[in-house]
Design an enzyme around this catalytic site. Structure first.
Site, PDB file in Angstrom:
ATOM      1  N   LYS A 122       0.818  -1.223   0.000  1.00  0.00           N
ATOM      2  CA  LYS A 122       0.000   0.000   0.000  1.00  0.00           C
ATOM      3  C   LYS A 122       0.850   1.270   0.000  1.00  0.00           C
ATOM      4  O   LYS A 122       0.602   2.201  -0.776  1.00  0.00           O
ATOM      5  CB  LYS A 122      -0.947  -0.012   1.200  1.00  0.00           C
ATOM      6  CG  LYS A 122      -1.783   1.256   1.346  1.00  0.00           C
ATOM      7  CD  LYS A 122      -1.270   2.074   2.510  1.00  0.00           C
ATOM      8  CE  LYS A 122      -2.115   3.322   2.733  1.00  0.00           C
ATOM      9  NZ  LYS A 122      -1.716   4.024   3.976  1.00  0.00           N
TER      10      LYS A 122
ATOM     11  N   ASP B 194      -6.366   0.366   1.154  1.00  0.00           N
ATOM     12  CA  ASP B 194      -6.323   0.153   2.599  1.00  0.00           C
ATOM     13  C   ASP B 194      -7.731  -0.239   3.041  1.00  0.00           C
ATOM     14  O   ASP B 194      -8.610  -0.470   2.211  1.00  0.00           O
ATOM     15  CB  ASP B 194      -5.806   1.402   3.325  1.00  0.00           C
ATOM     16  CG  ASP B 194      -6.673   2.637   3.094  1.00  0.00           C
ATOM     17  OD1 ASP B 194      -7.749   2.509   2.468  1.00  0.00           O
ATOM     18  OD2 ASP B 194      -6.284   3.724   3.545  1.00  0.00           O
TER      19      ASP B 194
END
Length: 377
Positions: A249, A268
């Site tokens: 991420k 996320d």
């Protein structure tokens, strides 16, 4: 004379915005909402100073004041003042990507290919978000600080990082501003214990080890050289391999926000919730596993190419609690959610086995007797 000059150079540079002219930049409100763009979790250096009527932040080692006096333009001041307003304007246009496609054309394209995006835009007509083109060094370390944090907390940590390790730029309207730290400052023996004192916790080690590794690789120039690469997967693998605290991420955020990989969609738990609630992600996928990450990051670009990461930023901003007051009371067409590919029971079982390892670099080590905390950003 030399002593006096040294003292003068060391003295803080102090300015008052009221004594300086504002420079105008053509930018209609339909192309930029300053408040949403600067506070939606892309950059963490901006503050709205309502009593002074402007936004203040640091970019490219300068202090920038931004405001919107009318629907047709924005105005800016830069400190310390430069000799060329034209060059300052070029820096700002690059930062706001004003030389690229217009929001009107982007929103129209995304709305045509995605009825959910069209519905969200009709509900939030003032969420006019530009994707900031950030400096890679600051972008990388800001998102290393982002693990298990929300926007307000990340902003506090980045501010502490700059205040205690960066060089003072100047004082404007009584407020002190610092540049982003040099890597050498983050590599010192005192850096990690000091960061822990400042509340960075386990992230202190991530910051220091990543700073040392980046310095070995060639510093900020090496990181900047990755910008615009034709091999985004290789960049991502490089970032996750080389830097402590950088998982998928964080690597995708850096690729999107500062390395010009505009098609990438960082995922996320917030983005996963959007995918589930608006696009029909199967409810059985309750955690952000590697498989779930890949499914979501593949799905959105299929809708929004070639600027999928920018479109994702718009939906992310519209979903934040801080911007719900911008929601229009107007009735909008109901939209049937699109479908993401579903996981098979075998996939779910495999996900359970890798759950303890997912995004390992982006979360703290679990303490004895405690579960893993959920990531907020």
């Amino acid at each position: 004379r030399k002593l006096k000059k040294a003292a003068a150079d060391a003295a803080p540079k102090v300015f008052a915005s009221s004594g300086n002219a504002w420079h105008s930049l053509s930018c209609p409100a339909s192309e930029l909402n300053l408040g949403v763009t600067l506070a939606c979790g892309q950059s963490f250096r901006w503050r709205q100073l309502e009593q002074d009527g402007y936004w203040a932040g640091v970019h490219a080692d300068k202090v920038w004041l931004l405001r919107r006096p009318n629907e047709a333009c924005i105005e800016f001041q830069v400190y310390p003042p430069s000799t060329s307003a034209a060059s300052d304007q070029q820096v700002l246009e690059d930062y706001l990507r004003l030389n690229g496609p217009t929001l009107e054309s982007l929103y129209a394209g995304w709305s045509a290919s995605d009825p959910v995006f069209r519905s969200v835009c009709s509900q939030f007509p003032d969420v006019r978000v530009r994707l900031l083109r950030q400096q890679p060094l600051e972008n990388l370390f800001s998102f290393i600080c982002s693990s298990n944090n929300n926007i307000a907390r990340i902003s506090q940590l980045v501010e502490k990082l700059c205040k205690h390790f960066g060089q003072q730029i100047c004082i404007v309207d009584g407020r002190e501003y610092h540049g982003f730290p040099q890597l050498s400052a983050l590599c010192s023996p005192e850096a990690e214990p000091r960061l822990r004192e400042l509340g960075f916790g386990y992230r202190a080690k991530f910051v220091v080890e990543s700073a040392r590794r980046l310095l070995d690789l060639g510093g900020a120039d090496w990181l900047h050289s990755l910008r615009g690469s034709a091999q985004p997967d290789e960049i991502r693998r490089c970032l996750t391999k080389e830097f402590t605290g950088v998982g998928r991420k964080v690597a995708d955020c850096v690729c999107l926000m500062s390395l010009d990989q505009l098609h990438l969609v960082p995922v996320d738990v917030h983005v996963m919730r959007i995918a589930r609630s608006l696009y029909g992600l199967p409810a059985s996928t309750k955690s952000l596993t590697e498989s779930a990450y890949q499914s979501i990051s593949d799905f959105f670009p299929s809708l929004w190419q070639p600027h999928a990461g920018w479109a994702h930023t718009v939906l992310f901003a519209a979903d934040l609690a801080r911007f719900q007051h911008l929601k229009s009371p107007a009735i909008v067409d109901e939209v049937k959610p699109a479908s993401l590919s579903t996981e098979t029971p075998a996939d779910a079982a495999a996900d359970g086995e890798v759950e303890s390892k997912k995004l390992e670099a982006e979360r703290p080590p679990a303490k004895s007797g405690q579960g893993t905390r959920k990531r907020k950003r």
